[in-house]
Each structure stands twice: as structure tokens, then as C-alpha cells.
Design a protein around this motif. Structure first.
Motif, PDB file in Angstrom:
ATOM      1  N   MET A   1       0.765  -1.188   0.043  1.00  0.00           N
ATOM      2  CA  MET A   1       0.115  -0.156  -0.050  1.00  0.00           C
ATOM      3  C   MET A   1       0.762   1.239   0.087  1.00  0.00           C
ATOM      4  SD  MET A   1      -2.806   1.234   2.975  1.00  0.00           S
ATOM      5  CE  MET A   1      -1.869   0.640   4.041  1.00  0.00           C
ATOM      6  N   ILE A   2       0.679   2.262  -0.890  1.00  0.00           N
ATOM      7  CA  ILE A   2       1.206   3.450  -0.862  1.00  0.00           C
ATOM      8  C   ILE A   2       0.806   4.281   0.120  1.00  0.00           C
ATOM      9  CG2 ILE A   2       1.916   5.456  -2.353  1.00  0.00           C
ATOM     10  CD1 ILE A   2       3.322   2.892  -3.275  1.00  0.00           C
ATOM     11  N   ILE A   3       1.765   4.982   0.862  1.00  0.00           N
ATOM     12  CA  ILE A   3       1.268   6.011   1.932  1.00  0.00           C
ATOM     13  C   ILE A   3       1.940   7.358   1.245  1.00  0.00           C
ATOM     14  CG2 ILE A   3       1.714   6.927   4.174  1.00  0.00           C
ATOM     15  CD1 ILE A   3       2.333   3.886   4.928  1.00  0.00           C
ATOM     16  N   PRO A   4       0.949   8.585   1.096  1.00  0.00           N
ATOM     17  CA  PRO A   4       1.498   9.536   0.706  1.00  0.00           C
ATOM     18  C   PRO A   4       2.401  10.393   1.663  1.00  0.00           C
ATOM     19  CG  PRO A   4      -1.014   9.411   0.420  1.00  0.00           C
ATOM     20  CD  PRO A   4      -0.479   8.206   1.141  1.00  0.00           C
ATOM     21  N   PHE A   5       3.713  10.412   1.227  1.00  0.00           N
ATOM     22  CA  PHE A   5       4.753  10.885   2.062  1.00  0.00           C
ATOM     23  C   PHE A   5       4.311  12.260   2.658  1.00  0.00           C
ATOM     24  CE2 PHE A   5       5.692  13.348  -1.785  1.00  0.00           C
ATOM     25  CZ  PHE A   5       6.290  14.594  -1.231  1.00  0.00           C
ATOM     26  N   GLU A   6       3.440  12.908   2.251  1.00  0.00           N
ATOM     27  CA  GLU A   6       3.037  14.385   2.644  1.00  0.00           C
ATOM     28  C   GLU A   6       2.237  14.100   3.952  1.00  0.00           C
ATOM     29  OE1 GLU A   6       2.778  14.786  -1.914  1.00  0.00           O
ATOM     30  OE2 GLU A   6       2.315  13.261  -0.357  1.00  0.00           O
ATOM     31  N   GLN A   7       1.794  12.881   4.191  1.00  0.00           N
ATOM     32  CA  GLN A   7       0.881  12.907   5.460  1.00  0.00           C
ATOM     33  C   GLN A   7       1.582  12.453   6.481  1.00  0.00           C
ATOM     34  OE1 GLN A   7      -2.303   9.913   4.501  1.00  0.00           O
ATOM     35  NE2 GLN A   7      -3.237  11.252   3.043  1.00  0.00           N
ATOM     36  N   LEU A   8       3.139  12.164   6.360  1.00  0.00           N
ATOM     37  CA  LEU A   8       3.804  11.575   7.562  1.00  0.00           C
ATOM     38  C   LEU A   8       4.301  12.922   8.360  1.00  0.00           C
ATOM     39  CD1 LEU A   8       6.077   9.066   5.783  1.00  0.00           C
ATOM     40  CD2 LEU A   8       4.054   8.637   7.223  1.00  0.00           C
ATOM     41  N   ASP A   9       4.691  12.585   9.559  1.00  0.00           N
ATOM     42  CA  ASP A   9       5.101  13.877  10.133  1.00  0.00           C
ATOM     43  C   ASP A   9       6.587  14.236   9.543  1.00  0.00           C
ATOM     44  OD1 ASP A   9       5.607  14.984  13.156  1.00  0.00           O
ATOM     45  OD2 ASP A   9       7.304  14.019  12.897  1.00  0.00           O
ATOM     46  N   LYS A  10       7.082  15.114   9.773  1.00  0.00           N
ATOM     47  CA  LYS A  10       8.102  15.733   9.276  1.00  0.00           C
ATOM     48  C   LYS A  10       9.441  14.897   9.693  1.00  0.00           C
ATOM     49  CE  LYS A  10      10.578  19.294  10.424  1.00  0.00           C
ATOM     50  NZ  LYS A  10      10.884  20.933  10.655  1.00  0.00           N
ATOM     51  N   MET A  52       8.415   6.054  -3.658  1.00  0.00           N
ATOM     52  CA  MET A  52       7.145   6.263  -2.850  1.00  0.00           C
ATOM     53  C   MET A  52       7.298   5.555  -1.647  1.00  0.00           C
ATOM     54  SD  MET A  52       5.042   3.969  -5.589  1.00  0.00           S
ATOM     55  CE  MET A  52       5.585   4.861  -6.844  1.00  0.00           C
ATOM     56  N   VAL A  53       6.475   5.931  -0.505  1.00  0.00           N
ATOM     57  CA  VAL A  53       6.686   5.442   0.571  1.00  0.00           C
ATOM     58  C   VAL A  53       5.640   4.087   0.686  1.00  0.00           C
ATOM     59  CG1 VAL A  53       6.186   5.687   3.277  1.00  0.00           C
ATOM     60  CG2 VAL A  53       7.110   7.409   2.085  1.00  0.00           C
ATOM     61  N   PHE A  54       6.165   2.987   0.991  1.00  0.00           N
ATOM     62  CA  PHE A  54       5.318   1.767   0.769  1.00  0.00           C
ATOM     63  C   PHE A  54       5.285   1.073   2.206  1.00  0.00           C
ATOM     64  CE2 PHE A  54       5.259  -2.836  -0.375  1.00  0.00           C
ATOM     65  CZ  PHE A  54       4.136  -2.978  -1.144  1.00  0.00           C
ATOM     66  N   PHE A  55       4.005   0.689   2.316  1.00  0.00           N
ATOM     67  CA  PHE A  55       3.834  -0.253   3.535  1.00  0.00           C
ATOM     68  C   PHE A  55       3.541  -1.621   3.349  1.00  0.00           C
ATOM     69  CE2 PHE A  55       0.673  -2.200   6.663  1.00  0.00           C
ATOM     70  CZ  PHE A  55       1.491  -2.261   7.677  1.00  0.00           C
ATOM     71  N   SER A  56       4.071  -2.648   3.970  1.00  0.00           N
ATOM     72  CA  SER A  56       4.170  -4.080   3.434  1.00  0.00           C
ATOM     73  C   SER A  56       3.216  -4.631   4.379  1.00  0.00           C
ATOM     74  CB  SER A  56       5.399  -4.839   3.364  1.00  0.00           C
ATOM     75  OG  SER A  56       5.081  -6.044   3.249  1.00  0.00           O
ATOM     76  N   GLU A  57       2.101  -4.916   4.013  1.00  0.00           N
ATOM     77  CA  GLU A  57       1.128  -5.587   5.153  1.00  0.00           C
ATOM     78  C   GLU A  57       1.682  -7.051   5.429  1.00  0.00           C
ATOM     79  OE1 GLU A  57      -2.865  -5.558   3.575  1.00  0.00           O
ATOM     80  OE2 GLU A  57      -2.994  -3.314   3.393  1.00  0.00           O
ATOM     81  N   LEU A  58       2.319  -7.624   4.533  1.00  0.00           N
ATOM     82  CA  LEU A  58       2.808  -9.025   4.496  1.00  0.00           C
ATOM     83  C   LEU A  58       3.928  -9.060   5.791  1.00  0.00           C
ATOM     84  CD1 LEU A  58       3.111 -11.917   3.967  1.00  0.00           C
ATOM     85  CD2 LEU A  58       4.822 -11.327   2.286  1.00  0.00           C
ATOM     86  N   HIS A  59       4.674  -7.970   5.600  1.00  0.00           N
ATOM     87  CA  HIS A  59       6.081  -7.876   6.620  1.00  0.00           C
ATOM     88  C   HIS A  59       5.851  -6.600   7.683  1.00  0.00           C
ATOM     89  CE1 HIS A  59       7.682  -9.225   2.808  1.00  0.00           C
ATOM     90  NE2 HIS A  59       8.110 -10.295   3.572  1.00  0.00           N
ATOM     91  N   GLU A  60       4.814  -6.024   7.769  1.00  0.00           N
ATOM     92  CA  GLU A  60       4.114  -5.104   8.586  1.00  0.00           C
ATOM     93  C   GLU A  60       5.351  -4.030   8.795  1.00  0.00           C
ATOM     94  OE1 GLU A  60       2.965  -7.105  12.405  1.00  0.00           O
ATOM     95  OE2 GLU A  60       0.903  -7.636  11.188  1.00  0.00           O
TER      96      GLU A  60
END
Length: 84
Positions: A1-10, A52-60
Motif C-alpha cells: 500500500m502506498i502512503i502519501p509522504f506528505e501525510q507523514l510527520d516531518k 514512494m513510501v510503501f507499507f508492506s502488510e505482509l511484513h508489517e
């Protein structure tokens, strides 16, 4: 799942990028660049959509991947679904 980098804390984004650039095998060419320079290069790649920032659900886990790596992951998932 792609995480918009703008949504992450600086600070979270900086730490994620720093971790990424410090990994063994990350190549920035023949001339060694400072960590700050490498972080800025990755920030630019995120802004340009080349990475892109990617979250792996499989590897958490969360990591940074290139657009090409993401396309390869999508292709692998599509192939795996075809065999299910």
C-alpha cells in the motif's frame, strides 16, 4: 500500500529516508555524498513521484521504493492472483 509522504510527520519522514539511505548497497555514484545530500535527493524523488513510501502488510514494515520496484511488485501480485 502506498502512503502519501506528505501525510507523514516531518521527523518520521526524515528518519525513514535516513534509514533508507544508510542501508548497505545504496549507490549514489562514484563520489560519496553526505547523508544530508542523500536525504535531499530522496525527498526530491518522492516529490517527483520517482520513489514512494510503501507499507508492506505482509511484513508489517514501511520502506521507500522506486516507481520501477512498485510496478514489479504489482506485476508479481497480478501473476500470483492468476495462479490462485
Amino acid at each position: 500500500m502506498i502512503i502519501p509522504f506528505e501525510q507523514l510527520d516531518k521527523d518520521t519522514l526524515y528518519n525513514l529516508i535516513e534509514s533508507y539511505v544508510l542501508r548497505e548497497g545504496t549507490d549514489y555514484g562514484e563520489v560519496e555524498a553526505s547523508i544530508e545530500s542523500k536525504v535531499n535527493q530522496v525527498k526530491l524523488q518522492l516529490k517527483n513521484g520517482e520513489a514512494m513510501v510503501f507499507f508492506s502488510e505482509l511484513h508489517e514494515s514501511v520502506t521507500i521504493i522506486s516507481k520501477g520496484e512498485f510496478k514489479a511488485l504489482q506485476s508479481e501480485e497480478h501473476q500470483a492472483e492468476a495462479f490462485d
